[in-house]
Design a protein around this motif. Structure first.
Motif, PDB file in Angstrom:
ATOM      1  N   GLY A  66      40.619  46.126  48.388  1.00 56.72           N
ATOM      2  CA  GLY A  66      39.836  44.935  48.702  1.00 56.72           C
ATOM      3  C   GLY A  66      38.438  45.262  49.189  1.00 56.72           C
ATOM      4  O   GLY A  66      37.452  44.641  48.772  1.00 56.72           O
ATOM      5  N   VAL A  67      38.344  46.237  50.068  1.00 60.63           N
ATOM      6  CA  VAL A  67      37.031  46.653  50.572  1.00 60.63           C
ATOM      7  C   VAL A  67      36.198  47.261  49.448  1.00 60.63           C
ATOM      8  O   VAL A  67      34.999  46.974  49.321  1.00 60.63           O
ATOM      9  CB  VAL A  67      37.193  47.649  51.746  1.00 60.63           C
ATOM     10  CG1 VAL A  67      35.871  48.281  52.123  1.00 60.63           C
ATOM     11  CG2 VAL A  67      37.812  46.960  52.940  1.00 60.63           C
ATOM     12  N   PHE A  68      36.839  48.063  48.604  1.00 53.52           N
ATOM     13  CA  PHE A  68      36.138  48.691  47.481  1.00 53.52           C
ATOM     14  C   PHE A  68      35.602  47.627  46.522  1.00 53.52           C
ATOM     15  O   PHE A  68      34.447  47.708  46.074  1.00 53.52           O
ATOM     16  CB  PHE A  68      37.080  49.653  46.761  1.00 53.52           C
ATOM     17  CG  PHE A  68      36.425  50.495  45.706  1.00 53.52           C
ATOM     18  CD1 PHE A  68      35.530  51.484  46.042  1.00 53.52           C
ATOM     19  CD2 PHE A  68      36.699  50.286  44.359  1.00 53.52           C
ATOM     20  CE1 PHE A  68      34.922  52.267  45.074  1.00 53.52           C
ATOM     21  CE2 PHE A  68      36.105  51.052  43.387  1.00 53.52           C
ATOM     22  CZ  PHE A  68      35.214  52.049  43.737  1.00 53.52           C
ATOM     23  N   ALA A  69      36.415  46.620  46.206  1.00 48.01           N
ATOM     24  CA  ALA A  69      35.970  45.541  45.322  1.00 48.01           C
ATOM     25  C   ALA A  69      34.819  44.761  45.948  1.00 48.01           C
ATOM     26  O   ALA A  69      33.849  44.408  45.263  1.00 48.01           O
ATOM     27  CB  ALA A  69      37.129  44.612  44.994  1.00 48.01           C
ATOM     28  N   GLY A  70      34.923  44.506  47.247  1.00 52.04           N
ATOM     29  CA  GLY A  70      33.842  43.787  47.925  1.00 52.04           C
ATOM     30  C   GLY A  70      32.523  44.544  47.905  1.00 52.04           C
ATOM     31  O   GLY A  70      31.457  43.966  47.656  1.00 52.04           O
ATOM     32  N   ILE A  71      32.584  45.847  48.146  1.00 51.29           N
ATOM     33  CA  ILE A  71      31.365  46.665  48.122  1.00 51.29           C
ATOM     34  C   ILE A  71      30.779  46.732  46.711  1.00 51.29           C
ATOM     35  O   ILE A  71      29.560  46.636  46.529  1.00 51.29           O
ATOM     36  CB  ILE A  71      31.658  48.071  48.673  1.00 51.29           C
ATOM     37  CG1 ILE A  71      31.928  47.995  50.175  1.00 51.29           C
ATOM     38  CG2 ILE A  71      30.504  49.034  48.392  1.00 51.29           C
ATOM     39  CD1 ILE A  71      32.424  49.278  50.791  1.00 51.29           C
ATOM     40  N   LEU A  72      31.643  46.865  45.711  1.00 53.06           N
ATOM     41  CA  LEU A  72      31.162  46.898  44.329  1.00 53.06           C
ATOM     42  C   LEU A  72      30.472  45.600  43.950  1.00 53.06           C
ATOM     43  O   LEU A  72      29.423  45.616  43.283  1.00 53.06           O
ATOM     44  CB  LEU A  72      32.307  47.174  43.356  1.00 53.06           C
ATOM     45  CG  LEU A  72      32.837  48.593  43.294  1.00 53.06           C
ATOM     46  CD1 LEU A  72      34.017  48.677  42.340  1.00 53.06           C
ATOM     47  CD2 LEU A  72      31.744  49.570  42.866  1.00 53.06           C
ATOM     48  N   HIS A  73      31.026  44.470  44.368  1.00 52.83           N
ATOM     49  CA  HIS A  73      30.414  43.184  44.040  1.00 52.83           C
ATOM     50  C   HIS A  73      29.116  42.959  44.807  1.00 52.83           C
ATOM     51  O   HIS A  73      28.258  42.208  44.353  1.00 52.83           O
ATOM     52  CB  HIS A  73      31.385  42.033  44.289  1.00 52.83           C
ATOM     53  CG  HIS A  73      32.363  41.866  43.169  1.00 52.83           C
ATOM     54  ND1 HIS A  73      32.027  41.319  41.956  1.00 52.83           N
ATOM     55  CD2 HIS A  73      33.663  42.193  43.076  1.00 52.83           C
ATOM     56  CE1 HIS A  73      33.075  41.305  41.162  1.00 52.83           C
ATOM     57  NE2 HIS A  73      34.094  41.849  41.824  1.00 52.83           N
ATOM     58  N   LEU A  74      28.966  43.594  45.961  1.00 54.51           N
ATOM     59  CA  LEU A  74      27.700  43.503  46.679  1.00 54.51           C
ATOM     60  C   LEU A  74      26.610  44.349  46.019  1.00 54.51           C
ATOM     61  O   LEU A  74      25.441  43.969  46.008  1.00 54.51           O
ATOM     62  CB  LEU A  74      27.882  43.956  48.126  1.00 54.51           C
ATOM     63  CG  LEU A  74      28.563  42.974  49.072  1.00 54.51           C
ATOM     64  CD1 LEU A  74      28.771  43.622  50.431  1.00 54.51           C
ATOM     65  CD2 LEU A  74      27.748  41.709  49.207  1.00 54.51           C
ATOM     66  N   LEU A  75      27.000  45.502  45.477  1.00 57.82           N
ATOM     67  CA  LEU A  75      26.012  46.437  44.936  1.00 57.82           C
ATOM     68  C   LEU A  75      25.685  46.223  43.462  1.00 57.82           C
ATOM     69  O   LEU A  75      24.585  46.541  43.032  1.00 57.82           O
ATOM     70  CB  LEU A  75      26.512  47.875  45.133  1.00 57.82           C
ATOM     71  CG  LEU A  75      26.693  48.334  46.578  1.00 57.82           C
ATOM     72  CD1 LEU A  75      27.267  49.737  46.620  1.00 57.82           C
ATOM     73  CD2 LEU A  75      25.376  48.266  47.328  1.00 57.82           C
ATOM     74  N   PHE A  76      26.644  45.713  42.685  1.00 55.72           N
ATOM     75  CA  PHE A  76      26.465  45.612  41.238  1.00 55.72           C
ATOM     76  C   PHE A  76      26.769  44.201  40.770  1.00 55.72           C
ATOM     77  O   PHE A  76      27.377  43.412  41.486  1.00 55.72           O
ATOM     78  CB  PHE A  76      27.403  46.593  40.506  1.00 55.72           C
ATOM     79  CG  PHE A  76      27.226  48.022  40.911  1.00 55.72           C
ATOM     80  CD1 PHE A  76      26.118  48.744  40.500  1.00 55.72           C
ATOM     81  CD2 PHE A  76      28.164  48.653  41.707  1.00 55.72           C
ATOM     82  CE1 PHE A  76      25.950  50.057  40.867  1.00 55.72           C
ATOM     83  CE2 PHE A  76      28.015  49.977  42.072  1.00 55.72           C
ATOM     84  CZ  PHE A  76      26.893  50.682  41.657  1.00 55.72           C
ATOM     85  N   ASP A  77      26.380  43.911  39.531  1.00 54.88           N
ATOM     86  CA  ASP A  77      26.751  42.626  38.952  1.00 54.88           C
ATOM     87  C   ASP A  77      28.245  42.636  38.623  1.00 54.88           C
ATOM     88  O   ASP A  77      28.895  43.675  38.663  1.00 54.88           O
ATOM     89  CB  ASP A  77      25.909  42.327  37.700  1.00 54.88           C
ATOM     90  CG  ASP A  77      26.107  43.362  36.613  1.00 54.88           C
ATOM     91  OD1 ASP A  77      27.095  43.230  35.870  1.00 54.88           O
ATOM     92  OD2 ASP A  77      25.268  44.289  36.506  1.00 54.88           O
ATOM     93  N   ASP A  78      28.783  41.468  38.267  1.00 53.96           N
ATOM     94  CA  ASP A  78      30.233  41.330  38.093  1.00 53.96           C
ATOM     95  C   ASP A  78      30.792  42.231  37.001  1.00 53.96           C
ATOM     96  O   ASP A  78      31.843  42.842  37.170  1.00 53.96           O
ATOM     97  CB  ASP A  78      30.596  39.879  37.797  1.00 53.96           C
ATOM     98  CG  ASP A  78      30.459  38.990  39.018  1.00 53.96           C
ATOM     99  OD1 ASP A  78      30.378  39.534  40.139  1.00 53.96           O
ATOM    100  OD2 ASP A  78      30.434  37.759  38.850  1.00 53.96           O
ATOM    101  N   HIS A  79      30.115  42.320  35.879  1.00 60.73           N
ATOM    102  CA  HIS A  79      30.636  43.132  34.772  1.00 60.73           C
ATOM    103  C   HIS A  79      30.707  44.617  35.151  1.00 60.73           C
ATOM    104  O   HIS A  79      31.701  45.287  34.895  1.00 60.73           O
ATOM    105  CB  HIS A  79      29.770  42.933  33.528  1.00 60.73           C
ATOM    106  CG  HIS A  79      30.256  43.705  32.343  1.00 60.73           C
ATOM    107  ND1 HIS A  79      31.430  43.379  31.693  1.00 60.73           N
ATOM    108  CD2 HIS A  79      29.757  44.796  31.709  1.00 60.73           C
ATOM    109  CE1 HIS A  79      31.623  44.240  30.711  1.00 60.73           C
ATOM    110  NE2 HIS A  79      30.616  45.105  30.702  1.00 60.73           N
TER     111      HIS A  79
END
Length: 116
Positions: free
Chosen positions: A44-57
């Motif tokens: 969950g934390v990893f997904a949240g950080i990825l969505h903060l740093l990159f676009d959805d795709h």
């Protein structure tokens, strides 16, 4: 010695021995629940950080990198000092995955079996 008594002159107030050494039950419980929390919190934390740093795709493409987290208990198992903790952490991770997978399968079976 009770709480009302004071140590005699020159006597050292000694800590209990079990407090300073590794207790096997404490290590096992800590490892198991660390594995449980690791499986639930880290993705969950990893997904949240990825969505903060990159676009959805891009975030969706990079999410499988969360499997690198499986290296943590493997690294703990290889070191002799942390082997017991790492083993119980791995057991906690597997048990959590089995419970989540079992409940998911049961719910999906119920939904498909009794749909209107």
């Amino acid at each position: 010695m009770t709480t009302e008594q004071t140590p005699r002159d020159g006597a050292v107030d000694r800590q209990p021995d079990w407090w300073h050494r590794d207790h096997p039950t404490f290590t096992a419980l800590t490892g198991f629940f660390s594995g449980l929390a690791f499986v639930i919190v880290i993705p969950g934390v990893f997904a949240g950080i990825l969505h903060l740093l990159f676009d959805d795709h891009t975030a969706e493409d990079l999410f499988p990198l969360v499997l690198v987290m499986l290296g943590v208990p493997a690294a703990l198992i290889t070191a002799p000092r942390t082997r017991r903790f790492g083993l119980y952490m791995l057991i906690g991770m597997v048990a959590t995955a089995l419970v989540v997978g079992g409940v998911t399968a049961l719910v999906l079976w119920y939904l498909f079996q009794y749909q209107d």
